[in-house]
Design an enzyme around this catalytic site. Structure first.
Site, PDB file in Angstrom:
ATOM      1  N   SER A  14       0.824  -1.212   0.000  1.00 42.55           N
ATOM      2  CA  SER A  14       0.000   0.000   0.000  1.00 42.55           C
ATOM      3  C   SER A  14       0.863   1.270   0.000  1.00 42.55           C
ATOM      4  O   SER A  14       1.589   1.503  -0.962  1.00 42.55           O
ATOM      5  CB  SER A  14      -0.947  -0.076   1.201  1.00 42.55           C
ATOM      6  OG  SER A  14      -1.886   0.943   1.142  1.00 42.55           O
ATOM      7  N   HIS A  26      -7.519  -5.633   0.730  1.00 41.23           N
ATOM      8  CA  HIS A  26      -6.323  -4.805   0.921  1.00 41.23           C
ATOM      9  C   HIS A  26      -5.427  -5.266   2.076  1.00 41.23           C
ATOM     10  O   HIS A  26      -4.199  -5.193   1.985  1.00 41.23           O
ATOM     11  CB  HIS A  26      -6.756  -3.354   1.147  1.00 41.23           C
ATOM     12  CG  HIS A  26      -5.663  -2.356   0.943  1.00 41.23           C
ATOM     13  ND1 HIS A  26      -5.167  -2.032  -0.286  1.00 41.23           N
ATOM     14  CD2 HIS A  26      -4.941  -1.610   1.836  1.00 41.23           C
ATOM     15  CE1 HIS A  26      -4.204  -1.134  -0.161  1.00 41.23           C
ATOM     16  NE2 HIS A  26      -4.047  -0.865   1.111  1.00 41.23           N
TER      17      HIS A  26
END
Ligand SMILES: *[C@@H]1O[C@H](CO)[C@@H](O)[C@H](O)[C@H]1NC(C)=O
Length: 402
Positions: free
Chosen positions: A174, A378
């Protein structure tokens, strides 16, 4: 509607109450409170703690796993170094909390790599500066632009000097990928120090992301700029009111526990009931949120609104002073020449498929690897039960080619 959103955003910035997970941290067992080095030691892995000072004075802590019980040091052979960089609100604990066989740090060390876990300025392990106090505006005046141009280069140079190597592998999750693209586009000489880069949930362009939190947060962006000017720059501290909103978004699904609903990281990134081992939740929640600046979040909010991958927007006058132009300059992805492997998934709230495609088109030397499990989200890149089979092993197979 809009007024309500802005109100909530204001509440989130103005509220000074501690994040609920801090209370949780006091309630959980002693085991969940172990920090990154203690976790590694508990599992019988060697750990070294290294401090590195950035060009602009931040003192960062790196945690190193130089070898593993499965892959000991052998005289005369060197293990290739890899720098593993966490994302927003996270820390080096991301890679060790799940324990051997699942956590990326153990999997990499077992496969024969010299594993260095970075910690960005502002997180639990990197709250020091040579002159600024940690509660000052000066300390928190950074976004992931500074993480990219100062923190990562300092970490890389330290590792190469310490190991005597010319190049290293880099894996980021990320924001740990955003920082890499910033570094290699702004300081292209760092491309030559990278053997290959693994982007787990890559984030550069963001205008197709689906996170309800960021959709709300980015709408209040202009208003938040005003708050920033009035109150100064500071650590991102979600208030209880914001987390109540989070509970309403996340907790519609009855399968999700209250502890998750009240954690800001899950609110931003979503929750996967299938791949997350609930037994491990107290340990995971004890390590996050690990600290972020308001500007890191605002910079992402700007990306969502502008559709650009570019430097921090200071407003017309600020931009004229800083950049000598009305809008911030874009990061030039054509300067990212190191091999980049994009590991992405369909169900990722933050790394949207259209945004991944645009990033892929912009990079000169990129490869796409979609995770085969469509429900993968995620945060699964950190904690999923099957993350070794679904992602980590693939990165290790690719590393063998470099
Ligand atoms: C979940 O974690 C616990 C504690 O580490 C472990 O005993 C259990 O096997 C894990 N479950 C799965 C499905 O991996």
């Amino acid at each position: 509607m809009a007024a309500r959103f802005i109100f909530l955003v204001a509440v989130c910035l103005l509220g000074v109450s501690a994040a609920p997970s801090k209370q949780l941290r006091d309630d959980v067992s002693d085991e969940a409170k172990l920090d990154t080095p203690e976790l590694l030691k508990k599992h019988g892995y060697p750990v070294e703690i290294h401090e590195v000072t950035t060009e602009d004075g931040y003192i960062l802590t790196m945690h190193r796993v130089p070898y593993s019980p499965v892959s000991p040091l052998v005289d005369g052979t060197k293990k290739p170094p890899i720098l593993v960089q966490h994302g927003l609100l996270s820390s080096s604990a991301d890679w060790v909390v799940m324990g051997p066989g699942i956590g990326y740090a153990y999997v990499l060390a077992d496969a024969g790599y010299d594993v260095w876990l970075g910690n960005c300025r502002g997180n639990t392990y990197s709250k020091k500066h040579v002159s600024y106090k940690v509660d000052s505006d000066e300390f928190w005046d950074f976004s992931w632009h500074e993480n990219g141009i100062y923190d990562v280069p300092a970490e890389i140079d330290y590792i190469l000097k310490n190991t005597g190597e010319q190049k290293l592998f880099y894996a980021g999750h990320s924001m740990g990928t955003t920082m890499f693209y910033v570094m290699t586009s702004e300081k292209p000489e760092y491309n030559d120090k990278i053997r290959a880069m693994f982007s787990l949930a890559p984030i550069a362009f963001m205008n197709h992301m689906a996170s309800p939190f960021f959709q709300i947060f980015s709408k209040g962006e202009a208003f938040m700029e005003v708050i920033l000017k009035l109150l100064g720059i500071r650590e991102f501290m979600p208030s209880n009111d914001l987390m109540d909103l989070g509970g309403k978004i996340l907790c519609q699904d009855g399968a999700i526990t209250q502890a998750v609903c009240s954690n800001v990281l899950f609110l931003i990134a979503g929750y996967d009931t299938k791949e997350l081992n609930e037994t491990m939740l107290p340990s995971i929640l004890a390590h996050t949120p690990a600290g972020a600046s308001v500007k890191q979040l605002l910079h992402y909010a700007q990306e969502i609104n502008s559709g650009h991958f570019r430097q921090y927007d200071h407003g017309l006058i600020g931009n004229m002073i800083k950049y000598k132009r009305a809008t911030p300059p874009d990061y030039d992805l054509s300067k990212v020449t190191a091999p980049v492997y994009l590991h992405y998934s369909e169900n990722d709230w933050l790394a949207g498929l259209k945004d991944i495609d645009r990033l892929y088109e912009g990079l000169k030397n990129a490869f796409k690897h979609e995770v085969s499990l469509t429900s993968f989200n995620h945060l699964d890149y950190l904690w999923a039960i099957h993350s070794p089979e679904l992602v980590y092993d693939e990165t290790i197979n690719i590393m063998k080619n470099y």
